[in-house]
Design a protein around this motif. Structure first.
Motif, short mmCIF file in Angstrom:
data_model
loop_
_atom_site.label_atom_id
_atom_site.label_comp_id
_atom_site.label_asym_id
_atom_site.label_seq_id
_atom_site.Cartn_x
_atom_site.Cartn_y
_atom_site.Cartn_z
N ILE A 144 0.84 -1.21 0.00
CA ILE A 144 0.00 0.00 0.00
C ILE A 144 0.87 1.25 0.00
O ILE A 144 0.61 2.23 -0.72
CB ILE A 144 -0.95 -0.02 1.21
CG1 ILE A 144 -1.97 -1.14 1.06
CG2 ILE A 144 -1.64 1.32 1.37
CD1 ILE A 144 -2.80 -1.38 2.30
N ALA A 145 1.93 1.23 0.84
CA ALA A 145 2.82 2.39 0.91
C ALA A 145 3.52 2.65 -0.41
O ALA A 145 3.75 3.80 -0.80
CB ALA A 145 3.85 2.18 2.03
N ASN A 146 3.88 1.59 -1.12
CA ASN A 146 4.55 1.74 -2.41
C ASN A 146 3.62 2.28 -3.48
O ASN A 146 4.07 2.84 -4.51
CB ASN A 146 5.14 0.41 -2.87
CG ASN A 146 6.39 0.05 -2.09
OD1 ASN A 146 7.11 0.95 -1.62
ND2 ASN A 146 6.69 -1.24 -1.96
N GLN A 147 2.32 2.11 -3.29
CA GLN A 147 1.35 2.61 -4.27
C GLN A 147 1.06 4.09 -4.09
O GLN A 147 0.53 4.75 -4.99
CB GLN A 147 0.03 1.82 -4.15
CG GLN A 147 0.15 0.36 -4.57
CD GLN A 147 -1.12 -0.42 -4.31
OE1 GLN A 147 -2.15 0.15 -3.92
NE2 GLN A 147 -1.04 -1.73 -4.51
N ALA A 148 1.41 4.67 -2.93
CA ALA A 148 1.07 6.07 -2.63
C ALA A 148 1.67 7.06 -3.63
O ALA A 148 0.97 7.98 -4.10
CB ALA A 148 1.51 6.40 -1.21
N PRO A 149 2.95 6.93 -4.01
CA PRO A 149 3.49 7.91 -4.98
C PRO A 149 2.76 7.87 -6.32
O PRO A 149 2.68 8.88 -7.02
CB PRO A 149 4.95 7.48 -5.12
CG PRO A 149 5.26 6.79 -3.84
CD PRO A 149 4.00 6.07 -3.48
N GLY A 150 2.25 6.70 -6.67
CA GLY A 150 1.53 6.60 -7.94
C GLY A 150 0.28 7.45 -7.97
O GLY A 150 -0.19 7.87 -9.04
N ALA A 151 -0.28 7.72 -6.78
CA ALA A 151 -1.48 8.53 -6.74
C ALA A 151 -1.20 9.98 -7.14
O ALA A 151 -2.13 10.73 -7.53
CB ALA A 151 -2.09 8.49 -5.34
N VAL A 152 0.07 10.37 -7.05
CA VAL A 152 0.44 11.75 -7.42
C VAL A 152 0.20 11.99 -8.90
O VAL A 152 -0.10 13.11 -9.36
CB VAL A 152 1.92 12.02 -7.05
CG1 VAL A 152 2.32 13.44 -7.48
CG2 VAL A 152 2.13 11.84 -5.55
N LEU A 153 0.34 10.93 -9.70
CA LEU A 153 0.15 11.07 -11.15
C LEU A 153 -1.26 11.60 -11.48
O LEU A 153 -1.45 12.29 -12.49
CB LEU A 153 0.36 9.72 -11.85
CG LEU A 153 1.80 9.18 -11.78
CD1 LEU A 153 1.83 7.77 -12.42
CD2 LEU A 153 2.74 10.11 -12.51
N ALA A 154 -2.23 11.23 -10.62
CA ALA A 154 -3.59 11.70 -10.89
C ALA A 154 -3.70 13.19 -10.82
O ALA A 154 -4.60 13.79 -11.46
CB ALA A 154 -4.55 11.04 -9.90
N LEU A 155 -2.84 13.83 -10.09
CA LEU A 155 -2.89 15.30 -9.97
C LEU A 155 -2.47 15.98 -11.26
O LEU A 155 -2.76 17.17 -11.47
CB LEU A 155 -2.00 15.75 -8.82
CG LEU A 155 -2.35 15.22 -7.42
CD1 LEU A 155 -1.30 15.69 -6.42
CD2 LEU A 155 -3.74 15.73 -7.01
N PHE A 156 -1.76 15.25 -12.14
CA PHE A 156 -1.24 15.87 -13.38
C PHE A 156 -2.04 15.45 -14.59
O PHE A 156 -1.63 15.66 -15.74
CB PHE A 156 0.23 15.50 -13.57
CG PHE A 156 1.12 16.02 -12.46
CD1 PHE A 156 1.57 17.33 -12.48
CD2 PHE A 156 1.46 15.20 -11.39
CE1 PHE A 156 2.37 17.80 -11.46
CE2 PHE A 156 2.27 15.68 -10.37
CZ PHE A 156 2.74 16.99 -10.40
N ARG A 157 -3.16 14.79 -14.38
CA ARG A 157 -3.98 14.40 -15.52
C ARG A 157 -5.07 15.44 -15.77
O ARG A 157 -5.59 16.02 -14.84
CB ARG A 157 -4.62 13.03 -15.26
CG ARG A 157 -3.59 11.91 -15.27
CD ARG A 157 -4.25 10.57 -14.94
NE ARG A 157 -3.25 9.51 -14.86
CZ ARG A 157 -3.41 8.36 -14.26
NH1 ARG A 157 -4.57 8.10 -13.65
NH2 ARG A 157 -2.47 7.47 -14.24
#
Length: 308
Positions: free
Chosen positions: A295-308
């Motif tokens: 779960i912790a490793n997936q957190a940075p991936g959520a940042v990508l949603a901010l740039f879509r």
């Protein structure tokens, strides 16, 4: 704050998972070996105490084995000494019979001669591993009249060395005190000569007034059968007392050895019920740790949603 450079959640999850895996490995080793303390690294103080107790236990095991052999050596001597006493009693009976004028002294002497040879055989054969306690030179010790067996180790509190206690058994010289004197006997040809061998040379006198017969020992009684019986009984009693002490000490040493084994177990053995429960808990923590790290490793991936 979320960062693609530093994932604090993953760092924490990874550290937790590493600790869980470490404890899981320790628990698995504890279950597989059955020991909670395997090396000094697991607990240096407890390990050192347990190792000292192990050396003492092994020493007591060796002492117990030595006492067991010593018990057999002494019991062999006691059995043969008792047999010699029985033979001497029969010799006394035959001499008593021969002291009667209606007895055949020669035939009784033939049986006595065989008994004397049997006593010699008992003395010579009374040995285990070359140790013969019915002969003053038969122990192989220094001096040759003593048979010494280690009885226990004595460790004082805080001491790094041990003392010891020994049991010393004095041999009994049946060869000189019994057989040699029997072998020096002269074959009696009369009832009076046979009677003299019972307790010494005897003179008989008849009181002229009362007619009562009195008997007086006139010769040295060291060679009489009664003296030999007395020596043999006393010697057998001394050996018997040592046998009892050795057997009691063997039992005591065995109990000490068993207590040391139990004590060592209390210090280093694993509680398998507790370890099993801990293993299941750690396996659950490991699974949760893996999920937490994922779960912790997936957190940075959520940042990508901010740039879509």
């Amino acid at each position: 704050m979320t960062s693609i450079l530093t994932n604090n959640g993953a760092i924490v999850a990874l550290q937790t998972l590493k600790n869980t895996n470490k404890m899981l490995g320790i628990t698995q080793r504890e279950i597989s070996t059955g020991k909670r303390i395997n090396t000094a690294a697991d607990g240096s103080a407890i390990w050192a105490v347990a190792k000292t107790m192990e050396t003492d236990r092994d020493a007591f095991k060796t002492i117990q084995q030595g006492l067991n052999v010593a018990s057999k050596v002494v019991s062999t001597a006691v059995e043969n000494a008792n047999g010699i006493v029985d033979d001497l009693k029969i010799i006394k009976d035959r001499l008593t019979a021969s002291s009667n004028s209606d007895q055949d002294v020669a035939k009784n002497w033939d049986e006595i001669s065989e008994l004397i040879d049997g006593i010699k055989a008992k003395i010579d054969s009374s040995q285990i591993n070359g140790v013969n306690l019915l002969n003053t030179g038969g122990t192989g010790g220094d001096p040759a009249t003593q048979y010494t067996v280690l009885a226990s180790l004595d460790r004082s509190y805080g001491a790094t060395t041990t003392g010891h206690t020994a049991i010393v058994v004095q041999s009994q010289d049946f060869t000189t005190a019994v057989y040699d004197k029997l072998a020096a006997w002269t074959k009696p040809t009369t009832s009076k000569a046979a009677e003299a061998l019972i307790s010494g040379a005897v003179d008989h006198a008849v009181d002229a007034t009362t007619g009562k017969v009195t008997s007086t020992v006139t010769a040295d009684t060291d060679t009489s059968v009664e003296a030999l019986i007395e020596f043999s009984i006393n010697a057998a009693a001394k050996l018997g007392a040592k046998q009892h002490r050795i057997e009691a000490q063997e039992k005591s040493v065995g109990q000490i050895k068993d207590n040391l084994t139990s004590g060592i177990g209390a210090l280093v053995d694993s509680n398998l019920e507790e370890a099993s429960a801990r293993l299941q808990a750690l396996q659950t923590q490991q699974q949760l740790g893996i999920q937490s790290l994922s779960i912790a490793n997936q957190a940075p991936g959520a940042v990508l949603a901010l740039f879509r």
